[in-house]
Enzyme design. Structure first.
Site, PDB file in Angstrom:
ATOM      1  N   ARG A 211       0.872  -1.188   0.000  1.00 45.37           N
ATOM      2  CA  ARG A 211       0.000   0.000   0.000  1.00 45.37           C
ATOM      3  C   ARG A 211       0.899   1.225   0.000  1.00 45.37           C
ATOM      4  O   ARG A 211       1.813   1.325   0.810  1.00 45.37           O
ATOM      5  CB  ARG A 211      -0.992  -0.029   1.158  1.00 45.37           C
ATOM      6  CG  ARG A 211      -0.539   0.520   2.439  1.00 45.37           C
ATOM      7  CD  ARG A 211      -1.622   0.641   3.492  1.00 45.37           C
ATOM      8  NE  ARG A 211      -1.169   0.243   4.799  1.00 45.37           N
ATOM      9  CZ  ARG A 211      -0.316   0.930   5.548  1.00 45.37           C
ATOM     10  NH1 ARG A 211       0.165   2.071   5.107  1.00 45.37           N
ATOM     11  NH2 ARG A 211       0.048   0.491   6.727  1.00 45.37           N
TER      12      ARG A 211
ATOM     13  N   HIS B 243      -2.068   3.892   6.260  1.00 46.60           N
ATOM     14  CA  HIS B 243      -3.110   2.894   6.536  1.00 46.60           C
ATOM     15  C   HIS B 243      -4.516   3.474   6.351  1.00 46.60           C
ATOM     16  O   HIS B 243      -5.390   2.852   5.760  1.00 46.60           O
ATOM     17  CB  HIS B 243      -2.946   2.363   7.968  1.00 46.60           C
ATOM     18  CG  HIS B 243      -4.074   1.509   8.424  1.00 46.60           C
ATOM     19  ND1 HIS B 243      -4.217   0.202   8.019  1.00 46.60           N
ATOM     20  CD2 HIS B 243      -5.142   1.778   9.229  1.00 46.60           C
ATOM     21  CE1 HIS B 243      -5.322  -0.304   8.570  1.00 46.60           C
ATOM     22  NE2 HIS B 243      -5.896   0.630   9.298  1.00 46.60           N
TER      23      HIS B 243
ATOM     24  N   TYR C 268       6.680   4.523  11.105  1.00 45.08           N
ATOM     25  CA  TYR C 268       7.076   3.112  10.974  1.00 45.08           C
ATOM     26  C   TYR C 268       7.692   2.725   9.621  1.00 45.08           C
ATOM     27  O   TYR C 268       8.092   1.583   9.450  1.00 45.08           O
ATOM     28  CB  TYR C 268       5.885   2.189  11.283  1.00 45.08           C
ATOM     29  CG  TYR C 268       4.672   2.408  10.392  1.00 45.08           C
ATOM     30  CD1 TYR C 268       4.549   1.748   9.168  1.00 45.08           C
ATOM     31  CD2 TYR C 268       3.655   3.278  10.771  1.00 45.08           C
ATOM     32  CE1 TYR C 268       3.443   1.939   8.356  1.00 45.08           C
ATOM     33  CE2 TYR C 268       2.541   3.483   9.965  1.00 45.08           C
ATOM     34  CZ  TYR C 268       2.445   2.814   8.758  1.00 45.08           C
ATOM     35  OH  TYR C 268       1.353   3.020   7.954  1.00 45.08           O
TER      36      TYR C 268
HETATM   37  C1  LIG Z   1     -10.048  -7.988  15.335  1.00 43.13           C
HETATM   38  C2  LIG Z   1      -9.472  -6.664  14.991  1.00 43.13           C
HETATM   39  N1  LIG Z   1      -8.339  -6.253  15.568  1.00 43.13           N
HETATM   40  C3  LIG Z   1      -7.808  -5.064  15.239  1.00 43.13           C
HETATM   41  C4  LIG Z   1      -8.414  -4.263  14.326  1.00 43.13           C
HETATM   42  C5  LIG Z   1      -7.798  -2.923  13.952  1.00 43.13           C
HETATM   43  N2  LIG Z   1      -7.244  -3.037  12.613  1.00 43.13           N
HETATM   44  C6  LIG Z   1      -7.907  -2.548  11.539  1.00 43.13           C
HETATM   45  S1  LIG Z   1      -7.096  -2.828  10.124  1.00 43.13           S
HETATM   46  C7  LIG Z   1      -5.817  -3.600  10.918  1.00 43.13           C
HETATM   47  C8  LIG Z   1      -4.639  -4.113  10.152  1.00 43.13           C
HETATM   48  C9  LIG Z   1      -4.948  -5.281   9.332  1.00 43.13           C
HETATM   49  O1  LIG Z   1      -3.819  -5.596   8.564  1.00 43.13           O
HETATM   50  P1  LIG Z   1      -3.929  -6.513   7.271  1.00 43.13           P
HETATM   51  O2  LIG Z   1      -4.828  -7.664   7.559  1.00 43.13           O
HETATM   52  O3  LIG Z   1      -2.557  -6.827   6.841  1.00 43.13           O
HETATM   53  O4  LIG Z   1      -4.669  -5.583   6.224  1.00 43.13           O
HETATM   54  P2  LIG Z   1      -4.164  -4.182   5.621  1.00 43.13           P
HETATM   55  O5  LIG Z   1      -4.818  -3.117   6.454  1.00 43.13           O
HETATM   56  O6  LIG Z   1      -2.698  -4.141   5.708  1.00 43.13           O
HETATM   57  O7  LIG Z   1      -4.651  -4.160   4.232  1.00 43.13           O
HETATM   58  C10 LIG Z   1      -6.044  -3.627  12.282  1.00 43.13           C
HETATM   59  C11 LIG Z   1      -5.102  -4.200  13.279  1.00 43.13           C
HETATM   60  C12 LIG Z   1      -9.624  -4.715  13.735  1.00 43.13           C
HETATM   61  N3  LIG Z   1     -10.280  -4.026  12.811  1.00 43.13           N
HETATM   62  N4  LIG Z   1     -10.114  -5.930  14.076  1.00 43.13           N
END
Ligand SMILES: Cc1ncc(C[n+]2csc(CCOP(=O)(O)OP(=O)(O)O)c2C)c(N)n1
Ligand SMILES: [Mg+2]
Length: 344
Positions: free
Chosen positions: A260, A264, A273
């Site tokens: 990406r 975020h 980071y």
């Molecule tokens: C169960 C849960 N824990 C934490 C979050 C907060 N959160 C939202 S997006 C995210 C990161 C997810 O990373 P990834 O699966 O790699 O997807 P990306 O955002 O990198 O596309 C987190 C920790 C959440 N939405 N749900």
């Protein structure tokens, strides 16, 4: 396919890679247009956020190739799409419009995903079989397996495709979903967009395997690594997986190695980071640029066509922005609609 992490370089070969995959020039133009539209919509969404017009944006920039390459292997309005919050390009490929996406962003009554109730990025459209997800990550994975199992039980030839990030593969929902799907040979395709980070956490800090695709071994079906910034590489893997699922041979896990290129979300400070130079390197090998080079090499994308595409995209983005901005909010007395069962 089976691209390694090390060689995600720009394809220089001018050989025709699309005809053997059954893709026509029209298909390629449509895929390219969808990516350019998604990128422009996404950029506009950030501007609207910074203008204070919309509360929150979560972005798919950099991941458009993984999204269109995979979603294009499904049948719109017949198969099921379970996108996650970055999947603007999946939503568009499934048949949602720029207006639909902007209506959701502005939380307007006409938003097809939820009538203005959901957060932005929770794509949904009943007529196009786009299933709206919950905000806790990975919860859409067992939903997709359930949809695939239902199709199997009913004897329908529907396939469900479910999308998620690499960090979602560390959650219980992922493992439970994949286990069931493997045991039952459910017609589902698991598509992981590995963009290397979970907000600020790099992939190495949340999984000890080298590749997300390696996890499939534990569930008895193939795991495939693709160059997620190469639309044709992703399409090839997705088409094979969808055909396999439809033929009753069971699921596939596809890992799309991508990145990406924006923070975020509109509330994130990425300077905490990662280095700018890393982001710049990935921008150079972005999926839109890669496809543009391929289409030019094939003589499909002329300068005139490129200008025409840019103009049409801008028109669509402007129209969607104006339409959604002017559209009415939900009426206050509809507050509990879709929350409680209604008396008949
Ligand atoms: C169960 C849960 N824990 C934490 C979050 C907060 N959160 C939202 S997006 C995210 C990161 C997810 O990373 P990834 O699966 O790699 O997807 P990306 O955002 O990198 O596309 C987190 C920790 C959440 N939405 N749900
Ligand atoms: Mg991630």
């Amino acid at each position: 396919m089976a691209t390694t992490d090390q060689d995600l370089t720009t394809a220089t070969s001018m050989e025709d890679r699309h005809t053997p995959l059954g893709l026509s020039e029209e298909d390629l133009k449509r895929m390219y247009y969808t990516m350019v539209l998604a990128r422009s919509l996404d950029e506009r969404m950030w501007i609207l956020n910074r203008q204070g017009k919309v509360a929150f944006v979560i972005s798919g920039q950099g991941q458009e190739g993984a999204q269109v390459g995979s979603a294009y292997a499904l049948r719109p309005d017949k198969d099921f799409f379970l996108p996650y919050y970055r999947d603007l390009t999946v939503a568009l490929t499934a048949g949602m419009t720029a207006r639909d996406l902007m209506l959701a962003l502005f939380a307007k009554a006409e938003d097809p995903a939820s009538g203005g109730r959901q957060m932005p990025g929770h794509y949904g459209h009943r007529a196009h079989n786009v299933v709206s997800g919950s905000s806790p990550i990975a919860t859409q994975i067992p939903h997709a397996v359930g949809i695939a199992m239902a199709a199997q039980i009913k004897g329908e030839d529907t396939v469900a495709a479910v999308y998620f990030g690499e960090a979602a593969t560390s959650k219980g929902d992922f493992h439970e979903g994949l286990n069931f799907a493997g045991v039952l040979k459910a017609p589902v395709v698991f598509i992981c967009e590995n963009n290397r980070y979970a907000i600020s956490v790099p992939e190495k800090k949340q999984m000890s395997v080298q590749n997300v695709a390696d996890r499939a071994l534990g569930y008895g079906f193939p795991g495939v690594i693709t160059d997620g910034n190469d639309v044709l590489d992703v399409y090839k893997a997705a088409k094979t997986a969808v055909d396999r699922a439809r033929a009753g041979e069971g699921p596939t896990l596809i890992e799309c190695k991508t990145y990406r290129i924006v923070p975020h979300s509109s509330d994130d400070d990425e300077s905490r980071y990662r280095q700018k130079v890393e982001v710049e390197e990935w921008k150079q090998k972005g999926p839109i640029e890669r496809m543009r080079q391929y289409l030019r090499g094939q003589g499909i994308l002329t300068e005139d066509l490129e200008k025409n595409i840019q103009a049409r995209v801008m028109e669509e983005v402007n129209d969607a922005t104006e339409y959604a901005d002017k559209a009415p909010y939900p009426e206050p007395d509809t507050l509990t609609k879709h929350v409680f069962a209604e008396r008949s």
